[in-house]
Design an enzyme around this catalytic site. Sequence first.
Site, PDB file in Angstrom:
ATOM      1  CE  LYS A 114      34.178  -8.167 -28.732  1.00  0.00           C
ATOM      2  NZ  LYS A 114      34.313  -9.628 -28.655  1.00  0.00           N
TER       3      LYS A 114
ATOM      4  N   GLY B 108      46.651 -14.383 -40.022  1.00  0.00           N
ATOM      5  CA  GLY B 108      46.751 -14.032 -38.613  1.00  0.00           C
ATOM      6  C   GLY B 108      47.190 -15.209 -37.775  1.00  0.00           C
ATOM      7  CB  VAL B 109      50.171 -16.678 -36.850  1.00  0.00           C
ATOM      8  CG1 VAL B 109      49.985 -17.168 -38.263  1.00  0.00           C
ATOM      9  CG2 VAL B 109      51.246 -15.585 -36.796  1.00  0.00           C
TER      10      VAL B 109
ATOM     11  CB  VAL C 189      42.370 -17.459 -32.609  1.00  0.00           C
ATOM     12  CG1 VAL C 189      41.428 -18.340 -33.442  1.00  0.00           C
ATOM     13  CG2 VAL C 189      41.670 -17.029 -31.324  1.00  0.00           C
TER      14      VAL C 189
END
Length: 349
Positions: free
Chosen positions: A81, A182-183, A186
């Site tokens: 990462k 959270g929109v 995903v």
Amino acid sequence: MTSPWDMPDFDDHEALHLIRDAKAGLSAIIAIHSTHLGPAGGGTRFWHYLNNAAAITDALRLSRGMSYKNAMAGLAMGGGKAVILSDAAGTKTPELIAAFAKAVDSLGGRYVTAQDVGMSAADMIAISQGTRYVSGLPPKDGGAGGDPGPSTAMGVFLGIKAAVRRALGKEDLAGVHIAIQGVGSVGGGVARHAAAAGARITLADRNGELARKLADDIGAQIVPVDEIMSVESDVFSPCALGAILTESSIAALRTAIVAGGANNQLATQADGDRLQARGILYAPDYVINAGGIINVALEYLGNGDRAAVNAKVLQIPDRLNAVWDGSEASGQNPARVADAMAQRLIGRG
């Protein structure tokens, strides 16, 4: 600052690269957890951290999660990462992106980058001008690749259906109440899939305008961000940032299932035990949210088209059920079971 070797989230990582290009304004970290199964694959996160230690911790945790995610998804890739440390204004320049691409290229393919929070498909295209060790580029002729968000969202949606079947005994989502935190790409995708399947949706996002538009589109309700985790629901789906499942937040949950797309949802391993003690079924994040890395890995490895991506995403419920079966048989919580399975796959079990 504590040495990285002594940090709680250092887990025999193979490498930790600290990148600095002052002229380009780049400060970045590339963490390589494991290359046992192949090159360390994992996205780049562009984020403003409170301090450097927080950025290193994020890179360590996320790279380990990618090792586990790629292994559990049956991909020939290890785990890595990158995080680019943003300033408070979120300044991102072509010079910064070019410098980061040069850093990735210098590792000679041990790390393969892709899109993550704060990075766009356009950024991946720009990075590809400086290195070939990048995925998530525009797909060609029905091939894999492109924005990983839709594939992640589909996998999470399928995982939620599997969890509802397992915990609630329901074969479909009609009338099931799902609270989504959270929109973005995903969470928004999960919401649309679930609403189309007849679920009742409650949303929360720091971007109120984005949440309101989605709610209007799918007939969902909206609550403030600080209330979403205590909404009475059948499923709580965290699809924003990680480490949100803590001793106090778990105590406040009023749900039967936690199944979402965010990485590193558990603040500590003990929080998986706390969910189990409350009788809440947990879908380990790196198992349920593997759709995106399946997409970009098959693109990079060149061994699958869109149909192959979809076929692998469809296997996510089977992998979750294997974890839950192991949990029931052993008495250990699903997160610990999944970790043990992944560790064996990367040669550390």
